[in-house]
Design an enzyme around this catalytic site. Structure first.
Site, short mmCIF file in Angstrom:
data_model
loop_
_atom_site.label_atom_id
_atom_site.label_comp_id
_atom_site.label_asym_id
_atom_site.label_seq_id
_atom_site.Cartn_x
_atom_site.Cartn_y
_atom_site.Cartn_z
N GLU A 53 -43.02 -13.65 -36.42
CA GLU A 53 -42.65 -12.75 -35.32
C GLU A 53 -41.16 -12.88 -35.01
O GLU A 53 -40.48 -11.87 -34.77
CB GLU A 53 -43.47 -13.09 -34.07
CG GLU A 53 -44.98 -12.87 -34.21
CD GLU A 53 -45.73 -14.05 -34.80
OE1 GLU A 53 -45.12 -14.83 -35.57
OE2 GLU A 53 -46.93 -14.19 -34.51
N CYS A 78 -48.77 -17.25 -31.84
CA CYS A 78 -49.08 -18.57 -31.26
C CYS A 78 -48.73 -18.62 -29.78
O CYS A 78 -47.90 -17.86 -29.28
CB CYS A 78 -48.40 -19.67 -32.05
SG CYS A 78 -46.61 -19.65 -31.93
N ALA A 157 -60.26 -25.02 -69.22
CA ALA A 157 -60.21 -24.08 -70.33
C ALA A 157 -61.42 -24.36 -71.20
O ALA A 157 -61.81 -25.52 -71.38
CB ALA A 157 -58.94 -24.29 -71.13
N ARG A 213 -43.05 -28.44 -64.36
CA ARG A 213 -41.79 -28.35 -65.09
C ARG A 213 -41.53 -27.03 -65.82
O ARG A 213 -40.38 -26.70 -66.11
CB ARG A 213 -41.64 -29.54 -66.04
CG ARG A 213 -42.66 -29.55 -67.17
CD ARG A 213 -42.81 -30.93 -67.78
NE ARG A 213 -43.93 -30.93 -68.73
CZ ARG A 213 -45.20 -31.01 -68.34
NH1 ARG A 213 -45.51 -31.08 -67.08
NH2 ARG A 213 -46.16 -30.99 -69.25
C1 AOF Z 1 -47.45 -17.61 -35.51
N1 AOF Z 1 -46.66 -17.08 -36.46
O1 AOF Z 1 -45.76 -17.08 -38.50
C2 AOF Z 1 -47.30 -18.77 -37.99
C3 AOF Z 1 -48.15 -19.32 -36.99
O2 AOF Z 1 -45.67 -26.31 -35.85
P1 AOF Z 1 -45.39 -24.89 -35.64
O3 AOF Z 1 -44.62 -24.58 -34.39
O4 AOF Z 1 -44.75 -24.23 -36.86
O5 AOF Z 1 -46.83 -24.17 -35.42
C4 AOF Z 1 -47.79 -24.19 -36.42
C5 AOF Z 1 -49.01 -23.45 -35.98
O6 AOF Z 1 -48.69 -22.11 -35.59
C6 AOF Z 1 -50.03 -23.32 -37.11
O7 AOF Z 1 -50.95 -24.37 -37.12
C7 AOF Z 1 -50.70 -22.00 -36.77
O8 AOF Z 1 -51.69 -22.19 -35.79
C8 AOF Z 1 -49.58 -21.18 -36.19
N2 AOF Z 1 -48.88 -20.44 -37.25
N3 AOF Z 1 -48.22 -18.69 -35.80
O9 AOF Z 1 -47.46 -17.13 -34.38
C9 AOF Z 1 -46.53 -17.60 -37.67
N4 AOF Z 1 -47.18 -19.36 -39.20
ZN ZN Z 2 -45.65 -18.47 -33.52
#
Ligand code: AOF
Ligand code: ZN
Length: 347
Positions: A53, A78, A157, A213
């Site tokens: 975001e 978040c 495989a 590698r």
């Molecule tokens: C979002 N946008 O692009 C992602 C989210 O340790 P931090 O601050 O990077 O938070 C990690 C947590 O945030 C992760 O466990 C998941 O719940 C959320 N990831 N949230 O709003 C994002 N990658």
């Molecule tokens: Zn976030």
């Protein structure tokens, strides 16, 4: 007229760019739409960096337009202070009036609280557009959080007649192993997972390095089984090219410097491997043999995906390939060296 699904597909496409660098953080895609134009896009930065975001909002030139925009995100924004401040707060602060979310974040710190925050601030929120696809785009993250185990990929495989390797007396080299394409692809696959695991016999017979590698990418953490310490420093897996964990029955008398030793109960191998992965925060593993190790995971149903290189070669005898159980075949792509992909048939 555009649909929510179209923008969510675009957000999903953008989200892919963030993996594997973002792991163990999920990779999210964000698309900001104003009137008839996409004015901003972003995906999650490498682990510890900014969330999707923030990157999308930062990419918008005229921030005033945000007040009349819709932001599409593959995962719930978040609500917690982690390594970055809450994305939900930023959306409210920038006065974005509409948020369309693919799926809810299962992480306990968030788990619906991001949506609640937005709604409480008067933002219009829609949840569940392309939900299955959005969950799948972070299958490693969701498996780890919900099932408390890594996402497990089994890889081997096999010959056309179902053998994983020739017997010793018939020391014909399997054709697929010397194939450049399959080797590079294997190294790409390794770079996409946090861990890679092999059994003792595979180390003794093949002396693999288990690095990436032949592909530009990060080496996964190497995990090898060695109950009785048969593997010494003459084997490539013990070199210092990447972090390496040895799973053993008892701690060694003469430990190898760079190896991390973990004691496990070999009678319950898959569960024990999962325990160690959770302890070490390893969100996904690719298991590259041997057949006995692979079969144990297959039999206990502790697996998510099987990737099988099917060769045209006929071996007539050898070590029998893994017996698939509860699997649905996903794809058979002749163009890709007959790689078959199976997913566990979830009950
Ligand atoms: C979002 N946008 O692009 C992602 C989210 O340790 P931090 O601050 O990077 O938070 C990690 C947590 O945030 C992760 O466990 C998941 O719940 C959320 N990831 N949230 O709003 C994002 N990658
Ligand atoms: Zn976030």
């Amino acid at each position: 007229m555009h649909t929510h699904e179209q923008f969510m597909y675009r957000a999903l496409f953008i989200a892919q760019k963030g993996l594997p660098a973002a792991m163990p953080n999920p990779s999210v895609g964000a698309v900001i739409f104003h009137k008839d134009t996409i004015i901003g896009e972003g995906s999650t930065s490498a682990f510890g960096g900014s969330h999707a975001e923030i990157n999308a909002i930062n990419s918008v030139k005229n921030k005033e337009l945000l007040k009349e925009s819709t932001i599409y995100v593959t995962l719930e924004p978040c609500s917690h202070y982690g390594k970055t401040p809450p994305c939900a707060d930023l959306i409210v602060k920038m006065q974005i009036p509409n948020v369309v979310i693919g799926c809810v974040d299962s992480y306990a710190e968030v788990a619906g609280k991001g949506i609640e925050k937005l709604k409480n601030a008067g933002v219009n929120v829609i949840v569940g557009i392309l939900e299955k696809e959005c969950i799948n785009s972070n299958k490693r993250f969701f498996t780890f959080i919900q099932k408390k185990r890594p996402y497990i990929i089994l890889k081997w495989a096999e010959s056309a007649d179902g053998f994983i390797a020739p017997t010793e007396k018939n020391d014909q080299k399997p054709v697929w192993i010397s194939n450049n394409y399959s080797r590079q692809l294997t190294h790409k696959w390794r770079s996409e997972e946090m861990g890679i695991l092999v059994g003792t016999k595979t180390v003794l017979d093949d002396n693999p390095s288990l690095t990436t590698r032949d592909f530009v990418g990060k080496n996964p953490v190497r995990i090898y089984l060695d109950a009785n310490h048969k593997i010494d420093t003459s084997f490539a897996i013990t070199n210092s090219e990447s972090k390496t964990i040895c799973l053993c029955a008892e701690f060694p008398l003469n430990p190898i410097d760079q190896i991390i030793y973990k004691k496990i109960d070999f009678n319950d191998l898959p569960a024990e491997v999962n325990r160690i992965c959770v302890e070490e925060n390893i969100q996904s593993i690719i298991i590259e043999g041997g057949s006995q190790t692979l079969q144990q995971f297959m039999d206990t149903e502790l697996w998510d995906e099987a990737r099988v290189f099917k060769s045209d070669a006929i071996l007539k005898e050898g070590i029998k390939a893994v017996e698939l159980k509860n699997a649905v075949q996903f794809s058979s792509q002749k163009i890709q060296n007959n790689i078959l992909t199976y997913y566990k048939n979830q009950k």
